[in-house]
Enzyme design. Structure first.
Site, short mmCIF file in Angstrom:
data_model
loop_
_atom_site.label_atom_id
_atom_site.label_comp_id
_atom_site.label_asym_id
_atom_site.label_seq_id
_atom_site.Cartn_x
_atom_site.Cartn_y
_atom_site.Cartn_z
N SER A 61 50.76 46.04 36.62
CA SER A 61 51.08 44.41 36.09
C SER A 61 50.41 43.00 37.36
CB SER A 61 52.33 43.75 35.90
OG SER A 61 52.83 44.05 34.71
N GLN A 62 49.82 42.45 36.97
CA GLN A 62 49.24 41.25 37.66
C GLN A 62 49.76 40.42 38.81
OE1 GLN A 62 48.04 37.22 35.99
NE2 GLN A 62 47.18 36.38 37.39
#
Length: 213
Positions: A61-62
């Site tokens: 994920s970011q």
């Protein structure tokens, strides 16, 4: 004394600019080398504030989303946490620096084994991994103080939410029409207090254990 990685400094500045205010969360991120969790071919992008592909068609994920989800959990060093979707292990590692124990379920054996090797390299000993079906949670270890899903549920994941302690908090991406919304659920006497946090984009939560990966 080693010099701080300038890429990490840049990432921390980006997270602060993105509204992350919890000093403990920021400290956990600073102590967790993201380059350890991404495929070698993406090493030059490891500290960019963006999601990246990993094995088994999944993503890491970011960092901004990781930070906001972790911050929303309101963890302390007594928290018993359930994570659905170990993935690369990056989110798991950050949780482990803030909680008493993290129980993490991953459906892909390949990802689970890679993540475990990273936990060992970082000497994170309070993570309990499991290969299995995340859609059923981990009932044998329930109840949990906190629950986090790193894959998007098609509806409110009640089977998992029912494993929360009274007063406990869960953070989960949930499909909402053409959107995915990051939801915060807190268990109250007559059900759950729910509120939307932000729009997100996660891989879908899939039933069952992946047999071949």
């Amino acid at each position: 004394m080693s010099m701080p990685d300038p890429r990490m400094i840049q990432l921390v500045m980006a997270l602060r600019g993105g509204g992350v205010t919890d000093a403990r969360v920021m400290g956990a991120i600073e102590r967790t080398p993201r380059d350890l969790f991404v495929p070698e071919r993406f090493d030059d992008q490891a500290y960019d504030d963006r999601p990246l592909p990993i094995d088994c068609g999944q993503t890491i994920s970011q960092p901004l989303i990781v930070a906001h989800m972790t911050q929303a959990l309101e963890l302390d060093d007594r928290s018993k946490v359930l994570e659905i979707g170990t993935g690369s292990g990056y989110q798991t590692a950050i949780l482990s620096r803030l909680a008493r124990r993290v129980y993490s379920v991953e459906r892909y054996r390949t990802l689970g084994q890679l993540a475990q090797s990273r936990f060992e390299a970082l000497r994170l000993s309070n993570i309990v991994p499991r290969i299995g079906d995340g859609t059923v949670g981990w009932p044998e270890q329930a109840p949990f103080d906190r629950i986090i899903l790193t894959a998007s549920a098609p509806t409110r994941p009640d089977v998992i939410l029912d494993q929360l302690k009274p007063g406990g908090i869960a953070i989960a991406p949930v499909d909402s029409g053409k959107r995915q919304v990051l939801m915060r659920y807190q268990r109250i006497e007559d059900g759950f207090d729910a509120r939307e946090l932000m729009d997100v984009r996660f891989v879908p939560l899939i039933e069952g254990e992946a047999k071949s990966l």
